[in-house]
Design an enzyme around this catalytic site. Structure first.
Site, PDB file in Angstrom:
ATOM      1  CG  ASP A 176      -0.767  -4.962  -8.717  1.00 13.88           C
ATOM      2  OD1 ASP A 176       0.146  -5.063  -7.875  1.00 13.88           O
ATOM      3  OD2 ASP A 176      -1.967  -4.837  -8.417  1.00 13.88           O
TER       4      ASP A 176
ATOM      5  CG  HIS B  43      -2.113  -0.919   1.059  1.00 14.81           C
ATOM      6  ND1 HIS B  43      -3.189  -0.654   0.240  1.00 14.81           N
ATOM      7  CD2 HIS B  43      -2.357  -2.129   1.615  1.00 14.81           C
ATOM      8  CE1 HIS B  43      -4.052  -1.664   0.319  1.00 14.81           C
ATOM      9  NE2 HIS B  43      -3.563  -2.571   1.133  1.00 14.81           N
TER      10      HIS B  43
END
Length: 458
Positions: free
Chosen positions: A190, A50
């Protein structure tokens, strides 16, 4: 190299059972043979949770599981999508009228994100049609980035159909941006690792500008993925987007506290960069500037000197308009401490001290505690699984991916791997209620895999 296009490789399809099966299913479905195949891997984030959308570096590696798409361009404007998994229904639309419904994170919408990103990058109004059959072996909603792998795969499919070229970095940036069509405010990790990954090495992924550096992992340790079997669909929950907004608000309040031009600040990394101080010093600034008690919208407005209407229209995203509690102190503390842990992890890997595995494990354990207590993105099952993994020999174990379910990643001494797998299987997966997923997909050792590429039949 990151500046190169994804590789194109010729393969003997008959020698690869999965490709051969996909080719046969494609022929059965569409009555023709695929012209090419594209694969894009999932990933596991070893440390740095995060913080990508806050501007900080992360340390993932690609896993061997991937999304594989068989493709045939067609002369019409029809886009036909099918999936080898019967849970995911067929979808067809006009390639020139791409509509993505943010309210429904259906599987085909992730494909459409990748397609639309490439279409918009080149400013194309007319796209050729195509038939596509998708096969994925990344467990869905597990924190291994199956959805982003599909976006990346679709982006590379579209690029290949168009006969255009882009670098891996350009593709990663386009796909990261286009995934936001489905309502996910991710940071780009990602998509970056899906394109930039190389076999045998993890990567430190840095942003602005996007770049990747090899990180050699300890040879005496193995990384093991364990799925909690609690599914968490990133785009279908407000948790993720609330955290993004809490980080943005924390950055603005910290900037205001230090007399910076706060209205231009979006990310916590920008505050550190403008102040020119270390991450450790930023943690001290956070202690001084923010309080541990939750903030409500009215207090945030008072701190920034703005109205509620300005907060809602100029700062909050559409899906965080009705949030009444923001934990700014906790989120900023997690981000700055986690960013420091990533840099420490890389430094230890470079210096390779004798107790390297122990030191890296401690950083992973600290990361999980911060995710659990400060970022509140864990869940009881993940915490239980982490405890079990540590009990049976993991030097470090933590949640990986967005959290709220999904997987853990554990660093296990190589000589302990067989007993570790057996004991974790028995302690977590062999339950009397029979409600958990098959262990084969849920518990496995993995090594760094390669990035997205195009496959042509030799």
């Amino acid at each position: 190299m990151a500046t190169e296009s994804p590789a194109t490789r010729r393969v003997q399809v008959a020698e690869h059972p999965r490709l051969l099966k996909l080719k046969e299913m494609f022929n059965s479905k569409f009555g023709s043979i695929p012209k090419f195949y594209v694969r894009a891997p999932g990933r596991v984030n070893i440390i740095g949770e995060h913080i990508d959308y806050c501007g900080y570096s992360v340390l993932p590696m690609a896993v061997e599981q991937d999304v594989l798409i068989a493709v045939e361009p067609v002369k019409t404007y029809a886009l036909q999508l099918a999936n080898t998994n019967p849970l995911y229904p067929d979808f067809s639309t006009s390639a020139n009228n791409i509509q993505i419904d943010k309210t429904k994170p259906l599987w085909h919408n992730y494909f459409l994100c990748g397609l639309k990103g490439i279409q918009e990058h080149f400013g194309l109004s007319n796209l050729t049609g195509m038939n596509c059959l998708v096969d994925g072996n990344i467990p869905p909603s597990s924190g291994l980035s199956s959805s982003s792998a599909l976006v990346c795969c679709a982006g590379l499919v579209t690029l290949t159909v168009l006969g255009r070229n882009l670098s891996k970095v350009e593709l990663a940036e386009i796909c990261a941006k286009s995934e936001r069509y489905i309502g996910t405010e991710g940071g780009g990790m990602d998509q970056s690792i899906s394109f930039l990954a190389e076999e045998g090495t993890a990567k430190l992924i840095e942003f602005s500008p996007l770049r990747a550096t090899d990180v050699k992992l300890p040879s005496g340790a193995v990384f093991v993925i364990a799925n909690s079997c609690v599914e968490m669909n990133k785009a279908a929950t407000s948790h993720f987007n609330i955290r993004v907004m809490e980080c943005r608000l924390a950055a603005k309040l910290l900037a205001k506290y230090k007399s910076l031009q706060w209205d231009k600040v979006l990310r916590l990394e920008e505050v550190q960069a403008k102040l020119g101080i270390s991450l450790e010093e930023m943690l001290l600034v956070t202690e001084d500037a923010l309080h541990p008690e939750p903030y409500n919208p009215e207090e945030i407005c008072r701190c920034l000197g703005i109205s509620l209407e300005e907060l809602r229209t100029q700062i909050l995203s559409p899906n965080t308009q009705d949030v009444l509690i923001f934990k700014l102190y906790q989120r900023a503390k997690h981000v700055y401490s986690e960013a420091a842990r990533v840099l420490q992890f890389k430094k230890i890997c470079e210096e390779a001290p004798e107790n390297m595995v122990q030191l890296l494990g401690e950083l992973m354990n600290q990361s999980h505690m911060s995710c659990r207590d400060m970022y509140e993105c864990s869940c009881p099952e993940l915490d239980q699984l982490v405890d079990i993994c540590r009990k049976f020999g993991a030097q470090g174990s933590r949640l990986t991916g967005a959290g709220w379910g999904g997987c853990t990643v554990s660093m296990v001494p190589a000589d302990k791997l067989p007993s570790f797998l057996a004991n974790v299987h028995k302690a977590y997966y062999q339950r009397s209620d029979g409600s958990l997923a098959p262990e084969k997909q849920s518990l496995f050792a993995t090594k760094p895999g390669g990035g997205a590429l195009v496959l042509l039949e030799a």
